[in-house]
Structures are given as C-alpha cells and as structure tokens.
Design an enzyme around this catalytic site. Sequence first.
Site, PDB file in Angstrom:
ATOM      1  N   ASP A 308     -12.309  -5.683  -8.830  1.00 15.11           N
ATOM      2  CA  ASP A 308     -11.888  -5.025  -7.557  1.00 15.11           C
ATOM      3  C   ASP A 308     -12.901  -5.667  -6.420  1.00 15.11           C
ATOM      4  O   ASP A 308     -13.610  -6.384  -6.465  1.00 15.11           O
ATOM      5  CB  ASP A 308     -12.066  -3.363  -7.638  1.00 15.11           C
ATOM      6  CG  ASP A 308     -11.082  -2.700  -6.688  1.00 15.11           C
ATOM      7  OD1 ASP A 308     -10.847  -3.211  -5.993  1.00 15.11           O
ATOM      8  OD2 ASP A 308     -10.731  -1.371  -7.110  1.00 15.11           O
ATOM      9  N   GLU A 513      -8.873   6.130  -0.790  1.00 16.83           N
ATOM     10  CA  GLU A 513     -10.152   6.057  -1.546  1.00 16.83           C
ATOM     11  C   GLU A 513     -10.913   7.246  -1.356  1.00 16.83           C
ATOM     12  O   GLU A 513     -10.790   8.339  -1.153  1.00 16.83           O
ATOM     13  CB  GLU A 513     -10.596   4.778  -1.568  1.00 16.83           C
ATOM     14  CG  GLU A 513      -9.526   3.701  -1.915  1.00 16.83           C
ATOM     15  CD  GLU A 513     -10.115   2.257  -2.055  1.00 16.83           C
ATOM     16  OE1 GLU A 513     -11.207   2.102  -2.444  1.00 16.83           O
ATOM     17  OE2 GLU A 513      -9.666   1.202  -1.898  1.00 16.83           O
TER      18      GLU A 513
END
Length: 655
Positions: A308, A513
């Site tokens: 990521d 997020e």
Amino acid sequence: MDKCIISWIYFLLLLCGATIGEAEYLKYKDSNQTINARIEDLLKRMTLAEKIGQMTQIERKVASADVMKKYFIGSVLSGGGSVPAPQASAEDWIKMVNEFQKGALSTRLGIPMIYGIDAVHGNNNVYKATIFPHNVGLGATRDPELVKKIGAATALEVRATGIQYAFAPCIAVCRDPRWGRCYESYSENHTIVQQMTDIILGLQGDLPVNFSKGAPYVGGKDKVAACAKHYLGDGGTHDGINENNTIIDSHGLLSIHMPAYYNSIINGVSTVMVSYSSWNGVKMHANYDMVTNYLKNKLRFRGFVISDWQGIDRITSPAGSNYTYSVQAGVNAGIDMVMVPYNYTVFIDDLTSLVNKSVVSMSRIDDAVRRILRVKFTMGLFENPLADLTYTDQLGKKEHRELAREAVRKSLVLLKNGNSSNQPFLPLPKKAKKILVAGTHADNLGYQCGGWTIQWQGDSGDITVGTTILNAIKSTVDPSTTVIYSANPDSTIMKENDFAYAIVVVGEPPYAETAGDDLNNLTILDPGPATIETVCGKVKCAVVVVSDRPVVLEPYVPLMEALVAAWLPGTEGQGVADVLFGDYGFTGRLPRTWFKRIEQLPMNVGDSHYDPLFPFDFGLTTKPGQAGYSVNGARRKVVKTVSFLVLSLVVALVL
C-alpha cells in the site's frame, strides 16, 4: 589475389550480418513465444538496477520521462486527487501517461511501465467519469452480475484515460462500522463479499477455457489489471481503528477474511495489495507466513503482490524510523512491487545495498520481477504500450450512467414504510400541490459520492458532472407539483406552507480512511437531526440517509413515515427518485447490521449480544406502480375523522 581477398571480405561481411541479425532477435519481444519463455529471456538480460526499477512504483508528481529512463521505473500511480490538471480531459490523461511510457520504452530493454489508479467506484479521480455507488451499496444489491457489468464499464473508463491498472476491488469484510473505510467493504458477511468478486471478471475479462488457476489474466485493450485488497484482515481491526491490529485466531482469519481472496485468485486477479493492518501484532507488510507461505505458495497466486501507499514505511513505529529495515522486511516477506511513492532513490539505493550484502537474495528479486513481467506480458503491454484515443468516448458514457442509475435503484434499502403494513407511505405520489425537499444532502453531489471522488477525501458541492437527488425529484414529479427546497427549514417555513409531504435527505460528510475513524460517534451531520425533528414533526415525511455506513437513527425513527438507506449512490441521483416515486420497486437488503446504539459495537449477525435496530439482510420491498401514500386519500381521511368527531359531539349533547 585481390579478387580472392575481396571475396573473403564479402563472405565475412555476410556472415557478420547474419550474426547481427540473430543477435537482434529478442525472444521476449516475440508474442508467439510462451509467456514463461518471454519472462525468462528478458530476466536473464536484466541488470540488478533494471530489476529493482521494475519493483518500484512512484507517484506521478515525481515522475518524468527522464526519471523513468534513468531509474528503469516499472510503475507509476496517481494517488487520490492526483491529476494532470484540474478537470483534466481524457486526452490530458493520455498525454501524461504516454509521456511516462515513452521514457520507459527508451531504456535499453524497453520494458513498458504500468500505470495504476484508485478506480474504486468508477474512474473516480477523473472529472466527468461515471461514479458508481460505493461497495457498501453494491453489497445491498446482492447482484454479482450487475457488479460484473460495473467492472466492465469501469475498465473502459479507466482505459479512456490511458491507464491500465485499477487498485480495485476492496474485498475487506468490515466487522465494525467505526472503521473509516467501511463503505469500501461490500458486507460484514464474507459470502456476500465473495459473490462481489465477480467485479474482477468485469475489470479483467472472462477467463478463457482451461485457464490455469492462480495465474493473472487481462483479456484485451479494453480491460485493466485488477487488485484484490487489502490482504489480510483490514476490516477486522480492534474497535474499527484504521491500520490497527486484527485480534483473531487463525480459524477466524481464514474463515471470515480470507474466503474472498480464494474467489479473486480463481477469477484470475492480477495483483494483491497488502494491508497496513497487523494480525495479532505482526504487520501484514512484514508477514512472510501470510504473504509468501500462504498467498503465494499455498494458494499458488502467480500475479504480483504490491504494497500500500508508503506501506513498508509503516512496518516500523514511528513510520519511516528505520527505512532500510522496512525495505528488508517488506521485500523478504514477499512484496514484489513497492508503492514508494515519493522517495524512490532512497528505496532503490537501500534495496540495491541489501542485495549486494545478501540480506535480500537475488532469487527473491527474480521472483518479484517474474511476477511483475508476467502481468505485463499477460495484458499485452509489450505489444500495446502506448494509449490512443480509441476509448475516450467511454468516459461518462450515457450507457454507463444508466448502469450506475440501475445500481442506485437496486442498492436502496427500505427500512420503514408507514406505521402499519396496511398503510405504506412509499411510493410517493408524483402529483401534489406542493412538496418539501429538505436536508444538507439533497442538493450536494459531493456528499452523494463520498470519499475517493475527485479528491482523496471527497468534497462538497458540484465536484463533477451528475444529478443530485433534488434535481432527480424535480424531474420526476408531475409538472404541476411545486417543489420547495430548504437545506434546513425553520418553523416559519413549515407554518407558512401547506406541504402534501416532505422528503428529508441527510447523512454523513465525505471522508476516506482514518478521517472516517475520527467520526466514530456515527451520527448524522448537523443540522440533520434537527431537520428531521422540524420537518417530520409537522408533515408526513420520508427520510433518505446518505451515509458511508449505518448511523445513529433510533431516536428519530418514530418521527418519520418512511426510512431509506441510500448509502453513497454516486453521480446518478435519479436512481433514488426512480424508486421513491414507484417507477421501480425497492429490492435492496442490508449488507450489514444497523445498530441501535454505538455502545453495542462491534456487533455482527450471529453475535451473542445481537440486538439490532434493523438486522443484517433486512429490507422491505415494494413493486413498481404499487399504491403508497395518497394525498387525496389522506385528505378524505382527515375530513372523515372530523365529521365523526362532530357527529359524536352532537350525540353527546342530545343525550
């Protein structure tokens, strides 16, 4: 003698020419060769610098043709909101991508780069793209075939911009709605998430007959490489804290969070992205047992594993405090491509040093590069590295918007419809003298789309092209119906107008997020609660909740006649009006449990303390054209009630 010498010279020149001709044949560039033969031929030609370059993914802001050439960069990406220019056209995107690609092709071996983007609900970074409902809404449809079509449409809109790689789908199983990424999850139930992995077939194409399980597959220039993420357990973190620790035994991990990866690999997914999160204290980015032993060896996944964004940095705490160790731990765990994304020279230097010191083996490097090349060869990137304008007309295409509108209709979940089953409130009549539309989310396209739309965190207002719920209502009702809109009507508006009914549209602000974790009280954005009380206390109302996840509603449900969970519908708000007014019926079912109070969380179906406001899989249904609330019928009822009261009073006086 002179003639003899000349003949020998001529012969040697011919021989030399033949030798040069043979040297110019590059097996890896021959599409008639097997993919494995091409991989091995290219790999043996590559230097360490060229191999490590292939393992490096950088952000477009630090990329250039010169950087691509100098460092042999294998991949570029756009982070959330990273665009060539505000409101950039498809042509602008193609020009940028091709510039980077030409730099990659100008290297000694001419290995094309692959460009990635977070196309998680359509090509959502791009202005005018079709924005589909976020995954939580698609989970409510229970329709894998629809999701596959969305994947195919998304692939076309990604290819419209010259991009070949989508960081989608997210196949997290969100077990706690306090998690700020819960809307990226199809469901709390792994079976539903497994069904939705059919989106991979839409993104990459249907698998050919006798396809080898575990291999990556991309079926042509109109398809893109997909990415199953985030491996593994990202939706199960403690208290729903983003990037935190998933505390669960191996049986729980494999039975809840792993199954969708089985389906993804069977569907030929090209790449898998590792999760920021930990499993029982071990960072997934450094988890050799799960990345190499399980994913690669046991499941025989043969695409590439990607980190990521700055994922290896976060192996240490604080992030980046020992970057060399992070590179070592991440690559040795089995990560093949590192989303650096900015300080690529540091990554390249560190990994080069680690290989030269035998801390990272050359076999590990070769495994990573084989996997990356396998995806590139499979998708035809060597044959068609440069994008053209073939698919530019696919961006925001009418047929795609109609598909998104269908998805919105099917994603809506009807949670309440009237105060008794004999008196449904929905569908609403299109013809009425005057109606009220209220709420902060009724006329806000940015709120409708949510996070990961144009900007990483999303935004408010007219951020792209689409139809708000308000405009959809206005285009649906009878021309004789007056529609009054107020984001937060006060008591004066309610007193001065005789509304036949009201539609209140409220919900959460956009976020992505960890920013969603910060809103973990899970309440409707102010002044939403006050709007419900003011409007629904005075006139019969339907409340539409535009939210990333279930939110606190229990105190307000008695005030309203109807309640609809609309999730994050995207640009095609007309789909909401289609169902509210009965052109189509409600069919959606809850993909996750709707709690009563925040203190109950985490709470999933099957838990011993399960006591929801609305249970998992709940959803009332209506049929197209079904009779709902009748304005005339309501008035007759009022007149009839008043007449009865007058008659009763007369009788009492006589007696």
